[in-house]
Structure formats: C-alpha cells, structure tokens
Design an enzyme around this catalytic site. Structure first.
Site, short mmCIF file in Angstrom:
data_model
loop_
_atom_site.label_atom_id
_atom_site.label_comp_id
_atom_site.label_asym_id
_atom_site.label_seq_id
_atom_site.Cartn_x
_atom_site.Cartn_y
_atom_site.Cartn_z
N HIS A 96 0.85 -1.20 0.00
CA HIS A 96 0.00 0.00 0.00
C HIS A 96 0.88 1.25 0.00
CE1 HIS A 96 -2.88 3.04 1.18
NE2 HIS A 96 -3.81 2.21 0.73
N GLU A 166 -4.11 1.31 -7.77
CA GLU A 166 -4.52 2.37 -6.85
C GLU A 166 -3.68 3.61 -7.10
OE1 GLU A 166 -6.38 2.02 -2.72
OE2 GLU A 166 -4.25 1.90 -2.34
C1 PEP Z 1 -6.82 3.13 0.18
O1 PEP Z 1 -6.02 3.99 0.61
O2 PEP Z 1 -6.51 1.92 0.09
C2 PEP Z 1 -8.14 3.57 -0.24
C3 PEP Z 1 -8.82 2.79 -1.03
O3 PEP Z 1 -8.53 4.74 0.28
P1 PEP Z 1 -9.77 5.68 -0.15
O4 PEP Z 1 -10.88 4.79 -0.62
O5 PEP Z 1 -10.11 6.42 1.09
O6 PEP Z 1 -9.25 6.54 -1.23
#
Ligand code: PEP
Length: 258
Positions: A96, A166
């Site tokens: 992450h 992400e």
């Molecule tokens: C994350 O940081 O893994 C995440 C999904 O955060 P958010 O949905 O708050 O952007």
C-alpha cells in the site's frame, strides 16, 4: 470469476466498542442480502483480528493490512503470516502506498511478503499505482512495481494474487477532489493485463483479478469500477460507513456479466 470488494479500514476503529458497533451495523445491513458474484473482505487492524474472527459472519472474509515475511522468531513488533492464517485471514493488503511512504517499504520488501503470503496460503492484494508527480511526468511506475513485486511468483500461484491499481493521487486522504476517468482506469487495467499476459500467458491472466482503489464511493463505483471492466474495488474511507460499503458491493455485484 467472482468480483472482490475489499475494505481497507486503515488505522481506524479505535476501541472494542467502536469495532463492535461497526460490526453490528454491518451485520444488520448484510442480513437477508445475497451477493452471488462478489466476495466481501474486511481488512482490519491487527488488534481487531480476533474480534472479527469471533464475529463469524459468513458473508464476509477476513484480511489484514500488512504482514512480515518470516513465519516466526525474533522480529519485534512484526506480525507473522501464520498468525494471520490462525486468525482466519484469507487476504492481506501488501505494498500500500501509505506503507511505501511512511515506512519506506520498497518493491523488494513487498516482493518478500508476496512470496511469503502465497507460501502460507494467504492471497495478497498487491497495490500498485503512480503518484501525482509520476502521473504528471508520465513515468511508467506500474510495470516496474509489478515486475519487482511479483518477482519469483510462479504460473501456478499468480491467480491467487489480486492486483489493485490504486493511483496514489486518487486516494481520498491525498486528494479528495481527484478521481480518474473510466478511460484512465481502463488503460491501467490493459497495461496490467499486458504485463501479465507477457509473463504468464493469456489463459492464466484471465484468472487474475484486477481491482481499482482510490476514493471509491457509491456515487462513482459504477463508472470507475464497473464501466472500466475492473473485477472489484479496494475501499478506504467509505468502508468506515457500513451503508456505503454495502451500496458499493451492490453496485459491483450487479454489474453486467461478461
Ligand atoms: C486506500 O487507501 O486503500 C483507499 C482505497 O482509500 P480511499 O478509498 O479512502 O481513497
């Protein structure tokens, strides 16, 4: 292949009371609901793993937000994959961006953990994605992260890895107003697929889930997770509100079948 909606509860639910209230509310909202195509995973802080295990809700699988790569021994402050297994964790979030940023986790650290999780029968949710500067400069960080973090993962094991695209710039705590477009997510998905096909072949790649994370909410899950062809979502902030999490699951579970 089932979709997956994983919640990243991060460093929240600060007491047993808070945890119990959360699980009670989520349990009530899930009662009577059936999700045929979507797995729900709650990735809890370590101290709540026992409470989550005792909750015994069959609609929800358990996960953790990190682990160490060794099974046992003198590693002060670390958590073993064997411990996670013993607390019913089937998944673990690895790589992450917050761990990369605050704990300086490198791709090589993440790679050791991915290998160890797979060896212990835990499915890694491997996070990859560019930050705002890399996006602006057009740096191809995702392929490099995949190459390094999946180093040594065999053709027999890759289907147990969930790849989470992400984009760091789209995480709610970094930039509450920034969301990728459906096309941007679709392009990232294609890039990841291309990498997987080159490394593992087309047939095996079909079995690998690729999900999206970053500010997913009920009002955007359709466009950024479903329309982009993703196999689910990693949900941070919105997963702290059980009703939002359940709505996101409903949207992803109801997506048109391919
Ligand atoms: C994350 O940081 O893994 C995440 C999904 O955060 P958010 O949905 O708050 O952007």
């Amino acid at each position: 292949m089932k979709n997956i909606v994983a919640s990243n509860l991060k460093m929240n639910l600060l007491s047993i009371n808070e945890r119990e209230a959360y699980l009670k509310r989520l349990g009530a909202l899930l009662a009577g609901k059936k999700f045929t195509d979507t797995e729900i995973v709650l990735c809890a802080p370590f101290v709540h793993l026992e409470g989550f295990k005792k909750w015994k809700n069959k609609k929800v699988k358990r996960g953790a937000q990190n682990m160490f790569f060794e099974d046992k021994g003198s590693f002060t402050g670390e958590i073993s994959p064997v411990m996670l297994k013993n607390f019913d964790c089937e998944y673990v979030i690895l790589g992450h961006s917050e761990r990369r940023k605050y704990i300086q986790e490198s791709n090589q650290d993440v790679n050791l953990k991915v290998i160890s999780a797979l060896k212990n029968g835990i499915k890694p949710i491997l996070c990859v994605g560019e930050d705002a500067d890399q996006k602006r400069d057009g740096t191809d960080i995702v392929v490099e992260q995949l190459q390094d973090c999946l180093n040594g993962v065999s053709k027999g094991k890759i289907e147990n890895v969930i790849i989470c695209y992400e984009p760091v710039w789209a995480i709610s705590s970094n930039n509450p107003d920034h969301l990728p477009t459906t096309n941007e997510v679709m392009s990232a998905r294609l890039l990841i697929k291309k990498f997987l096909v080159a490394e593992y072949g087309a047939k095996i790649t079909e079995k690998v889930k690729i999900i999206y994370g970053g500010s997913v909410a009920p009002d955007n899950a359709g466009t950024i997770c479903v329309d982009s062809g993703m196999d689910g979502a990693l949900v941070g902030k919105e997963s702290l509100t059980p009703s939002s999490l359940v709505k996101i699951v409903e949207i992803i579970d109801g997506k048109p079948k391919t």
